[in-house]
Structures are given as structure tokens and as C-alpha cells.
Design an enzyme around this catalytic site. Sequence first.
Site, PDB file in Angstrom:
ATOM      1  N   TRP A 184       0.814  -1.212   0.000  1.00 57.90           N
ATOM      2  CA  TRP A 184       0.000   0.000   0.000  1.00 57.90           C
ATOM      3  C   TRP A 184       0.849   1.263   0.000  1.00 57.90           C
ATOM      4  O   TRP A 184       0.494   2.256  -0.654  1.00 57.90           O
ATOM      5  CB  TRP A 184      -0.990  -0.019   1.166  1.00 57.90           C
ATOM      6  CG  TRP A 184      -2.016  -1.085   0.959  1.00 57.90           C
ATOM      7  CD1 TRP A 184      -2.184  -2.230   1.673  1.00 57.90           C
ATOM      8  CD2 TRP A 184      -2.987  -1.134  -0.093  1.00 57.90           C
ATOM      9  NE1 TRP A 184      -3.210  -2.979   1.139  1.00 57.90           N
ATOM     10  CE2 TRP A 184      -3.717  -2.338   0.055  1.00 57.90           C
ATOM     11  CE3 TRP A 184      -3.307  -0.282  -1.157  1.00 57.90           C
ATOM     12  CZ2 TRP A 184      -4.746  -2.709  -0.809  1.00 57.90           C
ATOM     13  CZ3 TRP A 184      -4.338  -0.654  -2.010  1.00 57.90           C
ATOM     14  CH2 TRP A 184      -5.046  -1.841  -1.840  1.00 57.90           C
TER      15      TRP A 184
ATOM     16  N   ASP B  95      -1.528   6.562   6.308  1.00 50.73           N
ATOM     17  CA  ASP B  95      -2.590   5.676   5.849  1.00 50.73           C
ATOM     18  C   ASP B  95      -2.834   4.669   6.965  1.00 50.73           C
ATOM     19  O   ASP B  95      -2.022   3.781   7.211  1.00 50.73           O
ATOM     20  CB  ASP B  95      -2.146   4.974   4.563  1.00 50.73           C
ATOM     21  CG  ASP B  95      -3.146   3.939   4.068  1.00 50.73           C
ATOM     22  OD1 ASP B  95      -4.177   3.717   4.737  1.00 50.73           O
ATOM     23  OD2 ASP B  95      -2.887   3.338   2.998  1.00 50.73           O
TER      24      ASP B  95
ATOM     25  N   LYS C 198     -12.260  -2.163   6.922  1.00 49.38           N
ATOM     26  CA  LYS C 198     -11.523  -3.059   7.796  1.00 49.38           C
ATOM     27  C   LYS C 198     -11.940  -2.891   9.256  1.00 49.38           C
ATOM     28  O   LYS C 198     -12.349  -3.851   9.901  1.00 49.38           O
ATOM     29  CB  LYS C 198     -10.021  -2.828   7.620  1.00 49.38           C
ATOM     30  CG  LYS C 198      -9.565  -3.002   6.163  1.00 49.38           C
ATOM     31  CD  LYS C 198      -8.128  -2.631   5.954  1.00 49.38           C
ATOM     32  CE  LYS C 198      -7.761  -2.574   4.478  1.00 49.38           C
ATOM     33  NZ  LYS C 198      -7.866  -3.867   3.809  1.00 49.38           N
TER      34      LYS C 198
END
Length: 363
Positions: free
Chosen positions: A102, A175, A199
Site C-alpha cells: 500500500w 494511511d 476493515k
Amino acid sequence: MQNIYNFSAGPAMLPQEVMQQAQEEFTDWQNHGTSVMEVSHRGKPFIEVAEQAEADLRELLGISCNYTVLFMHGGGRGQFSAVPLNISKPNGLSEHLVTGQWSVSAEAEAQKYMKTHIVATQCIIDGKTTVPTQKDWKISENADYFHYCSNETVDGIEIDWVPKSESGNVPIVADMSSNILSKPINIDDFGIIYAGAQKNIGPSGLSVVVVRNDLIGLARQETPSILNYELQAKSGSMYNTPPTFSWYLAGLVFKWLKQQGGLASIAKVNQEKSELLYKQIDKTGFYQNSVANEYRSKMNVTFQLNNDALNAEFLKQAEQSGLVALKGHRAVGGMRASIYNAMPIEGVKALVSFMQEFERKNG
């Protein structure tokens, strides 16, 4: 009926109590005779939902009035573009710590808008994946911002410390898509944190952004309106029709977290869950984890069998036992157990028991 424990990395399981409440209210929400999905986002009933969700999130994370909370479209990946467009100059510089899939993607997206520089990447020491600490690198004071991913979902790497520039003037952007709300954090360490909802917050499609107020109003002219922090802030995250059902469910999750005792309490449960699972992985060598202990994720536990030929059978038998979505990401293989806030400790215990029995039969 057999208990099903969903270890999916995202979209992930939601708290059972939240799902039951949403089910009960699905067609008749607050005695309106309609679903929350069917009411105007600008009407008083939904405005109350939105305001309460923000208030609960502020309480959980300790967000002061120096920060604005935005509920936006596009998930976490949408913020890969939104961040540089909102807080950087066209000829500016962003710096990045790259620790997995990511953070790789975030740096690649930023390249479309500015110069980027990778200060450090994950590395292998003594056969274990680790992250270089700031004694080995520093953040340029000329950077418009510094970006990192606090928990790499694919690679199972979590960073518990917060990078800082020497002056403290470079905005730190994190993030936190896969570990937000899993433990207390100090919001004042950050310029921006953002998270895709799927999530630890709610359904996919929604993103939550917490941005320091002095970083609002800097957007480039070419910034799409839907990604413009200033426009979204001025409109209460309703510049356009927001993902109302996801926002509503996120609000229910925030209430559920408060009922669990807040983030300090949920952090203790998450610690216990991860310790149980890593203890089993480390026990005999039948299972292995390749991440250095200090960077092992408490949310996404990756592991491999010492015999790859057993992978398919492990997954098949696990699913038959009600333990689903344990296959590792295609980029790294092996297994991955995502044990976000909603995963009860009973689910982890069931997985550990299965792993013990599978090893007994195949070890």
C-alpha cells in the site's frame, strides 16, 4: 448452526451486534417506515446520524477542534490522490517510507502530481522483514509532506512509532486503513490520517479523513471537487450525496467501540488475540512468520506452512471448520488471518485449535 469466523482482510467482518441492529432497522429505521438508505442526506434525521458519528469518532480518537473530520468517497486509494492535490505544490516534494504494497501504491500515485522521494524501504535482516528506524534516515525539511502506512495489510507489517521531521514542521500523513481504531493514538502527531472503512470502520467505499485545519484551503486548482478538503469541510462532507448507508453503519461501529470501553480496552483485546496466534505460529516450526517481532501486525497475521504442498489442504479443512478467508494475498502467498476489532477472541482460539490439530495430523 456452525459458527463462521471471517478472517477476510477487507471487506472484513463487522461486529455481530452492529449487523443485528442494522438488520432490525433495515426496512424501518427509527419508525420512519423506510430504510436509512432511502432518506435524504440533507434531512434532519440523517444529519443527526452524521453529527453523532463524527462526535463519537472524535471522542474515540481524542480529536481536538484543531482538526476537521471528513467522510468521503473513494476509500483509502482515493486519498493517494487527494493528499498531494490538497497539500502540495505542483513542483513540490513528497517523501515516503515504503514498507509494503500500500505504501508502494501511494508513492506511485503521488508521482503523477509532484516529485517523490523514498527515504527507506522494508528490508530483510537475519531472515526477517524489518523497517529501518529514523536513526538511518531523515525527512527533508523541504518536503510538502511525509507519507507512510502504519499497517501494511498484505505484508503483515505494523509500525507503532510515528516518524517526525527534525523541525516538526513537515506534515506527517498516515494511511491507517487497516489499524485505525485498534488502539489509542496521539492525533497531534499527524497532519492527516486517513482510512478506508472496510476493515475497522464499516462497509467499503467510504473513507474517513482527519486533517489539521491549517492544511485545508491549499488545494490545487485542478483538484476534483469531490476530493477537495475545503469544499467537503464547508459542506459537512455533503458537497455531493455521500455514501449514507456506510456512514450510518460506521456510526453504529463507533457506538459499539464505546460500549467495549473505548480504544484502550479494545487495544488490550487486540494484543491478547495477536499474542495467542503468534505464539502458536512460533511454537514448533510447522508454521512460520517472516516479520521481525517488533513489526508484527496485530491486525493482519501472515504465516506460511513449512510445507507449501499442504497449503490447499489447510485452507480446505479450515473452511470446513468455519474458518474462512485465510488465504494470503496473491503477492506474498501463504496464509493471512485478519483479526480486526470485530473478530472475537473466540475466533482466534478456534483458529489456534485448528492449527494445532492440523499440525498433529500433518507434522
